[in-house]
Motif scaffolding. Structure first.
Motif, PDB file in Angstrom:
ATOM      1  N   ASP A  38       0.760  -1.249   0.065  1.00  0.00           N
ATOM      2  CA  ASP A  38      -0.163   0.011  -0.113  1.00  0.00           C
ATOM      3  C   ASP A  38       0.948   1.156   0.214  1.00  0.00           C
ATOM      4  O   ASP A  38       0.791   2.206  -0.714  1.00  0.00           O
ATOM      5  CB  ASP A  38      -0.898  -0.017   1.186  1.00  0.00           C
ATOM      6  N   ASP A  39       1.826   1.133   0.983  1.00  0.00           N
ATOM      7  CA  ASP A  39       2.622   2.646   1.073  1.00  0.00           C
ATOM      8  C   ASP A  39       3.497   2.784  -0.233  1.00  0.00           C
ATOM      9  O   ASP A  39       3.711   3.981  -0.560  1.00  0.00           O
ATOM     10  CB  ASP A  39       3.552   2.271   2.131  1.00  0.00           C
ATOM     11  N   TYR A  40       3.888   1.884  -0.830  1.00  0.00           N
ATOM     12  CA  TYR A  40       4.805   1.755  -2.062  1.00  0.00           C
ATOM     13  C   TYR A  40       3.969   1.543  -3.414  1.00  0.00           C
ATOM     14  O   TYR A  40       4.558   1.214  -4.450  1.00  0.00           O
ATOM     15  CB  TYR A  40       5.986   1.128  -2.063  1.00  0.00           C
ATOM     16  N   ALA A  41       2.546   1.835  -3.469  1.00  0.00           N
ATOM     17  CA  ALA A  41       1.745   1.456  -4.531  1.00  0.00           C
ATOM     18  C   ALA A  41       2.089   2.041  -5.832  1.00  0.00           C
ATOM     19  O   ALA A  41       1.916   1.788  -6.833  1.00  0.00           O
ATOM     20  CB  ALA A  41       0.261   1.329  -4.343  1.00  0.00           C
ATOM     21  N   ASP A  42       2.496   3.348  -5.732  1.00  0.00           N
ATOM     22  CA  ASP A  42       2.834   4.240  -6.814  1.00  0.00           C
ATOM     23  C   ASP A  42       4.071   3.830  -7.586  1.00  0.00           C
ATOM     24  O   ASP A  42       4.412   4.133  -8.593  1.00  0.00           O
ATOM     25  CB  ASP A  42       3.201   5.659  -6.518  1.00  0.00           C
ATOM     26  N   GLN A  43       4.968   2.747  -6.996  1.00  0.00           N
ATOM     27  CA  GLN A  43       6.163   2.064  -7.563  1.00  0.00           C
ATOM     28  C   GLN A  43       5.954   0.712  -7.997  1.00  0.00           C
ATOM     29  O   GLN A  43       6.858   0.257  -8.348  1.00  0.00           O
ATOM     30  CB  GLN A  43       7.217   2.380  -6.635  1.00  0.00           C
ATOM     31  N   THR A  44       4.601  -0.084  -7.806  1.00  0.00           N
ATOM     32  CA  THR A  44       4.424  -0.998  -8.289  1.00  0.00           C
ATOM     33  C   THR A  44       4.206  -1.297  -9.484  1.00  0.00           C
ATOM     34  O   THR A  44       3.871  -0.253 -10.342  1.00  0.00           O
ATOM     35  CB  THR A  44       3.260  -1.735  -7.577  1.00  0.00           C
ATOM     36  N   LEU A  45       4.635  -2.452 -10.272  1.00  0.00           N
ATOM     37  CA  LEU A  45       4.459  -2.681 -11.748  1.00  0.00           C
ATOM     38  C   LEU A  45       3.533  -3.831 -11.906  1.00  0.00           C
ATOM     39  O   LEU A  45       3.945  -5.114 -11.695  1.00  0.00           O
ATOM     40  CB  LEU A  45       5.990  -3.027 -12.151  1.00  0.00           C
ATOM     41  N   PRO A  46       2.357  -3.733 -12.562  1.00  0.00           N
ATOM     42  CA  PRO A  46       1.575  -4.517 -13.011  1.00  0.00           C
ATOM     43  C   PRO A  46       2.274  -5.668 -13.861  1.00  0.00           C
ATOM     44  O   PRO A  46       1.652  -6.597 -14.048  1.00  0.00           O
ATOM     45  CB  PRO A  46       0.174  -3.986 -13.242  1.00  0.00           C
ATOM     46  N   PHE A  47       2.936  -5.017 -14.686  1.00  0.00           N
ATOM     47  CA  PHE A  47       3.612  -6.031 -15.783  1.00  0.00           C
ATOM     48  C   PHE A  47       4.927  -5.100 -16.004  1.00  0.00           C
ATOM     49  O   PHE A  47       5.339  -4.101 -15.518  1.00  0.00           O
ATOM     50  CB  PHE A  47       2.793  -5.882 -17.116  1.00  0.00           C
ATOM     51  N   PHE A  48       5.951  -5.986 -16.596  1.00  0.00           N
ATOM     52  CA  PHE A  48       7.160  -5.550 -16.886  1.00  0.00           C
ATOM     53  C   PHE A  48       7.861  -5.973 -18.160  1.00  0.00           C
ATOM     54  O   PHE A  48       7.456  -7.090 -18.444  1.00  0.00           O
ATOM     55  CB  PHE A  48       7.833  -5.435 -15.586  1.00  0.00           C
ATOM     56  N   ASP A  49       8.745  -5.379 -18.502  1.00  0.00           N
ATOM     57  CA  ASP A  49       9.515  -5.754 -19.924  1.00  0.00           C
ATOM     58  C   ASP A  49      10.754  -6.689 -19.489  1.00  0.00           C
ATOM     59  O   ASP A  49      11.103  -6.351 -18.551  1.00  0.00           O
ATOM     60  CB  ASP A  49      10.122  -4.774 -20.577  1.00  0.00           C
ATOM     61  N   LYS A  50      11.064  -7.739 -20.080  1.00  0.00           N
ATOM     62  CA  LYS A  50      12.060  -8.423 -20.101  1.00  0.00           C
ATOM     63  C   LYS A  50      13.268  -7.751 -19.943  1.00  0.00           C
ATOM     64  O   LYS A  50      13.244  -6.805 -21.008  1.00  0.00           O
ATOM     65  CB  LYS A  50      12.067  -9.626 -20.864  1.00  0.00           C
ATOM     66  N   GLY A  51      14.321  -7.903 -19.197  1.00  0.00           N
ATOM     67  CA  GLY A  51      15.400  -7.304 -19.143  1.00  0.00           C
ATOM     68  C   GLY A  51      15.365  -5.989 -18.392  1.00  0.00           C
ATOM     69  O   GLY A  51      16.483  -5.179 -18.254  1.00  0.00           O
ATOM     70  N   GLU A  52      14.533  -5.600 -17.553  1.00  0.00           N
ATOM     71  CA  GLU A  52      14.310  -4.598 -16.595  1.00  0.00           C
ATOM     72  C   GLU A  52      14.860  -5.009 -15.352  1.00  0.00           C
ATOM     73  O   GLU A  52      14.390  -6.318 -14.837  1.00  0.00           O
ATOM     74  CB  GLU A  52      12.728  -4.273 -16.546  1.00  0.00           C
ATOM     75  N   GLN A  53      15.571  -4.319 -14.477  1.00  0.00           N
ATOM     76  CA  GLN A  53      15.914  -4.526 -13.168  1.00  0.00           C
ATOM     77  C   GLN A  53      14.652  -4.272 -12.261  1.00  0.00           C
ATOM     78  O   GLN A  53      13.778  -3.080 -12.344  1.00  0.00           O
ATOM     79  CB  GLN A  53      17.095  -3.886 -12.756  1.00  0.00           C
ATOM     80  N   LEU A  54      14.112  -5.246 -11.150  1.00  0.00           N
ATOM     81  CA  LEU A  54      13.065  -5.141 -10.489  1.00  0.00           C
ATOM     82  C   LEU A  54      13.204  -5.454  -8.917  1.00  0.00           C
ATOM     83  O   LEU A  54      14.336  -6.087  -8.668  1.00  0.00           O
ATOM     84  CB  LEU A  54      11.995  -5.932 -10.798  1.00  0.00           C
ATOM     85  N   ILE A  55      12.506  -4.974  -8.232  1.00  0.00           N
ATOM     86  CA  ILE A  55      12.281  -5.526  -6.755  1.00  0.00           C
ATOM     87  C   ILE A  55      11.382  -6.349  -6.494  1.00  0.00           C
ATOM     88  O   ILE A  55       9.863  -6.120  -7.121  1.00  0.00           O
ATOM     89  CB  ILE A  55      12.195  -4.286  -5.870  1.00  0.00           C
ATOM     90  N   ARG A  56      11.439  -7.506  -6.043  1.00  0.00           N
ATOM     91  CA  ARG A  56      10.200  -8.418  -5.829  1.00  0.00           C
ATOM     92  C   ARG A  56       9.999  -8.573  -4.125  1.00  0.00           C
ATOM     93  O   ARG A  56      10.990  -8.935  -3.624  1.00  0.00           O
ATOM     94  CB  ARG A  56      10.693  -9.831  -6.711  1.00  0.00           C
ATOM     95  N   LEU A  57       8.859  -8.688  -3.974  1.00  0.00           N
ATOM     96  CA  LEU A  57       8.369  -8.771  -2.733  1.00  0.00           C
ATOM     97  C   LEU A  57       7.407 -10.159  -2.589  1.00  0.00           C
ATOM     98  O   LEU A  57       6.417 -10.097  -3.296  1.00  0.00           O
ATOM     99  CB  LEU A  57       7.693  -7.597  -2.110  1.00  0.00           C
ATOM    100  N   ASP A  58       7.704 -10.901  -1.720  1.00  0.00           N
ATOM    101  CA  ASP A  58       7.059 -12.331  -1.801  1.00  0.00           C
ATOM    102  C   ASP A  58       6.486 -12.391  -0.321  1.00  0.00           C
ATOM    103  O   ASP A  58       7.225 -12.055   0.567  1.00  0.00           O
ATOM    104  CB  ASP A  58       7.845 -13.471  -2.313  1.00  0.00           C
ATOM    105  N   ILE A  59       5.311 -12.914  -0.075  1.00  0.00           N
ATOM    106  CA  ILE A  59       5.070 -13.693   1.137  1.00  0.00           C
ATOM    107  C   ILE A  59       4.576 -14.991   0.884  1.00  0.00           C
ATOM    108  O   ILE A  59       4.081 -15.505   0.093  1.00  0.00           O
ATOM    109  CB  ILE A  59       3.939 -12.835   1.776  1.00  0.00           C
ATOM    110  N   LEU A  60       5.020 -15.992   1.698  1.00  0.00           N
ATOM    111  CA  LEU A  60       4.813 -17.306   1.194  1.00  0.00           C
ATOM    112  C   LEU A  60       5.186 -18.247   2.529  1.00  0.00           C
ATOM    113  O   LEU A  60       6.065 -18.024   3.314  1.00  0.00           O
ATOM    114  CB  LEU A  60       5.971 -17.761   0.125  1.00  0.00           C
ATOM    115  N   PRO A  61       4.498 -19.409   2.558  1.00  0.00           N
ATOM    116  CA  PRO A  61       4.666 -20.090   3.751  1.00  0.00           C
ATOM    117  C   PRO A  61       6.175 -21.124   3.444  1.00  0.00           C
ATOM    118  O   PRO A  61       6.578 -21.080   2.360  1.00  0.00           O
ATOM    119  CB  PRO A  61       3.629 -21.308   3.478  1.00  0.00           C
ATOM    120  N   PRO A  62       6.517 -21.489   4.561  1.00  0.00           N
ATOM    121  CA  PRO A  62       7.929 -22.043   4.647  1.00  0.00           C
ATOM    122  C   PRO A  62       7.800 -23.480   3.907  1.00  0.00           C
ATOM    123  O   PRO A  62       8.803 -23.809   3.392  1.00  0.00           O
ATOM    124  CB  PRO A  62       8.198 -22.215   6.082  1.00  0.00           C
TER     125      PRO A  62
END
Length: 90
Positions: A38-62
């Motif tokens: 929510d706080d950084y929604a303005d910087q989220t990417l719904p889609f992206f081009d291959k070859g682009e550097q990104l930050i990925r945030l995951d929440i996942l069970p162990p």
């Protein structure tokens, strides 16, 4: 238990884990994940081009068996400043 994982996705597509934190309380982890998206929604990417550097945030069970069912992920535009902010909040 549940994990929040922050990764840097290189232009080559290689994913490098920057920070992973395991939470005993799943509700606490969900709150943190949701507040970050929510706080950084303005910087989220719904889609992206291959070859682009990104930050990925995951929440996942162990457990890898549960990952496919319960994993959430979010991608952000890459910047060192944002990466550092996210690292400090996880």
């Amino acid at each position: 238990m549940i994990n929040i994982e922050l990764s840097k996705v290189e232009e080559s597509g290689e994913q490098v884990i920057v920070k992973r934190n395991t939470f005993e309380n799943e509700n606490e982890a969900e709150k943190i994940y949701n507040s970050l998206t929510d706080d950084y929604a303005d910087q989220t990417l719904p889609f992206f081009d291959k070859g682009e550097q990104l930050i990925r945030l995951d929440i996942l069970p162990p457990s890898s068996d549960e990952v496919r069912k319960n994993q959430k992920e979010c991608y952000f535009e890459y910047s060192e400043e944002l990466l550092n902010k996210l690292v400090n909040r996880i």
